[in-house]
Scaffold this active site. Structure first.
Site, mmCIF file in Angstrom:
data_model
loop_
_atom_site.group_PDB
_atom_site.id
_atom_site.type_symbol
_atom_site.label_atom_id
_atom_site.label_comp_id
_atom_site.label_asym_id
_atom_site.label_seq_id
_atom_site.Cartn_x
_atom_site.Cartn_y
_atom_site.Cartn_z
ATOM 1 N N LYS A 50 0.847 -1.116 -0.106
ATOM 2 C CA LYS A 50 -0.133 0.109 -0.020
ATOM 3 C C LYS A 50 0.872 1.302 -0.020
ATOM 4 O O LYS A 50 0.593 2.480 -0.796
ATOM 5 C CB LYS A 50 -0.747 0.109 1.196
ATOM 6 C CG LYS A 50 -1.978 -0.845 1.149
ATOM 7 C CD LYS A 50 -2.810 -1.112 2.326
ATOM 8 C CE LYS A 50 -3.887 -2.362 2.447
ATOM 9 N NZ LYS A 50 -4.395 -2.907 3.555
ATOM 10 N N GLN A 94 -4.443 -1.416 9.717
ATOM 11 C CA GLN A 94 -4.013 -2.487 9.346
ATOM 12 C C GLN A 94 -4.813 -3.507 10.324
ATOM 13 O O GLN A 94 -4.277 -3.609 11.491
ATOM 14 C CB GLN A 94 -2.704 -2.658 8.902
ATOM 15 C CG GLN A 94 -2.368 -4.209 8.188
ATOM 16 C CD GLN A 94 -3.287 -4.141 6.500
ATOM 17 O OE1 GLN A 94 -3.132 -3.299 6.005
ATOM 18 N NE2 GLN A 94 -3.715 -5.337 6.518
ATOM 19 N N ASP A 117 -10.746 2.986 4.332
ATOM 20 C CA ASP A 117 -11.212 1.647 4.021
ATOM 21 C C ASP A 117 -12.533 1.282 3.977
ATOM 22 O O ASP A 117 -13.038 0.552 3.684
ATOM 23 C CB ASP A 117 -10.631 0.855 5.526
ATOM 24 C CG ASP A 117 -9.154 0.015 5.259
ATOM 25 O OD1 ASP A 117 -9.084 -0.265 3.825
ATOM 26 O OD2 ASP A 117 -8.447 -0.072 5.995
#
Ligand code: NAD
Length: 282
Positions: A50, A94, A117
């Site tokens: 990412k 994460q 997200d």
């Protein structure tokens, strides 16, 4: 009819290129704060991909790599600090977090405007209410974007989803309903998985279990999206279904690797750019 490989890798690259062009026209640099707690090997690889993708496209990523023993309050305070930091457009926490942390409550700490997200109940709620734009959860968003770029219209299709997680199964069900598919969601208590799978025009498999869907069940000319990722003992990556037989039956299919994985990262970047623009337009 030959089977179309839905090339997530190439499509993600095209999206990153478009974003790079768009970012070069902005008078600010969209910025993503990435929080990784601990050293889970898979998470470390995801985070590094990412970060690399951000750099390539011209986004700034600020890394917060915390020790696995970090306490929840420290993490909560970091999220609050990032929420209040005007230079940060998106926050990525994460998962999975170490077992002493409550993922749900910590995820909810991220304000919806920076939730790139798309996991916050406000963003999930909008999807459930019919939004197909905005901060959409990245994996389902990646699926929809991939279908659109291959001119596959879910409208009127029998869509069957295997998996009901909050990050894949549920939001993709909501998005496909909004795109006028007729949607069935299967899960661990589904009585006859074969019955449902075998009537799917559009099959999305996100069970995280290999071969619970037998490829021979796939309806001829179905579109097959395999979200699952598994690392085999020899180090190779594979999806939830056995590819070759599924490929022989499907009209279009995603490979693993190179399907939904890269699309998910591309949509994270897209969400970060969108969050940056929305924040500045308010
Ligand atoms: P999860 O474990 O949260 O959910 C799995 C779902 O599958 C559950 O809802 C469960 O009911 C269903 N399921 C499990 N076994 C089943 C069975 N025998 N019959 C019917 N349903 C069954 O998983 P998740 O987070 O949604 O992820 C699913 C898979 O997708 C995993 O392999 C994960 O690694 C992968 N994934 C990939 C990406 C990507 O970027 N490509 C993103 C997210 C998840």
């Amino acid at each position: 009819m030959s089977t179309v490989i839905l090339d997530g890798k190439a499509t993600a690259k095209a999206i990153r290129r478009e974003l790079k062009k768009e970012i070069s026209t902005l008078d600010y640099t969209p910025t993503l704060a990435v929080i990784l707690v601990g050293k889970d090997p898979a998470s470390t690889v995801y985070v590094s991909s990412k970060e690399k993708a951000c750099k390539w496209a011209g986004l700034k990523s600020i890394n917060h790599h915390l020790d696995a023993s970090t306490d929840s309050e420290t993490l909560r305070n970091l999220i609050i600090k990032l929420n209040n930091d005007p230079t940060v457009d998106g926050i990525l926490l994460q998962l999975p977090l170490p077992s002493h942390m409550d993922e749900e409550s910590l995820l909810m700490e991220i304000i919806p405007e920076k939730d790139v997200d798309g996991f916050h109940p406000v963003n999930q709620g909008k999807v459930l209410l019919g939004a197909t734009k905005g901060l959409i959860p990245c994996t389902p968003y990646g699926i929809i974007e991939l279908l659109q770029r291959y001119d596959i219209n879910p409208s009127g299709k029998e869509a069957v989803i295997v998996g009901r997680s909050s990050i894949v199964g549920r939001p993709i069900a909501a998005l496909l309903i909004s795109l006028n598919a007729t949607v069935t969601v299967c899960h661990t208590k589904t009585k006859d998985l074969k019955f449902h799978v075998s009537r799917a025009d559009l099959l999305v498999i996100a069970a995280g279990r290999r071969n619970i869907v037998d490829s021979s069940w796939i309806k001829k000319d179905a579109v097959v999206i395999d979200v699952g990722i598994h690392r085999l003992d020899d180090g190779t990556l594979t999806g939830d279904i056995e590819f070759d037989q599924a490929h022989a039956l499907a009209s279009a299919i995603t490979p693993v690797p190179g399907g939904i994985g890269p699309m998910t990262i591309a949509m994270l970047l897209k969400n970060t750019v969108l969050a940056a623009k929305l924040r500045r337009s308010n």
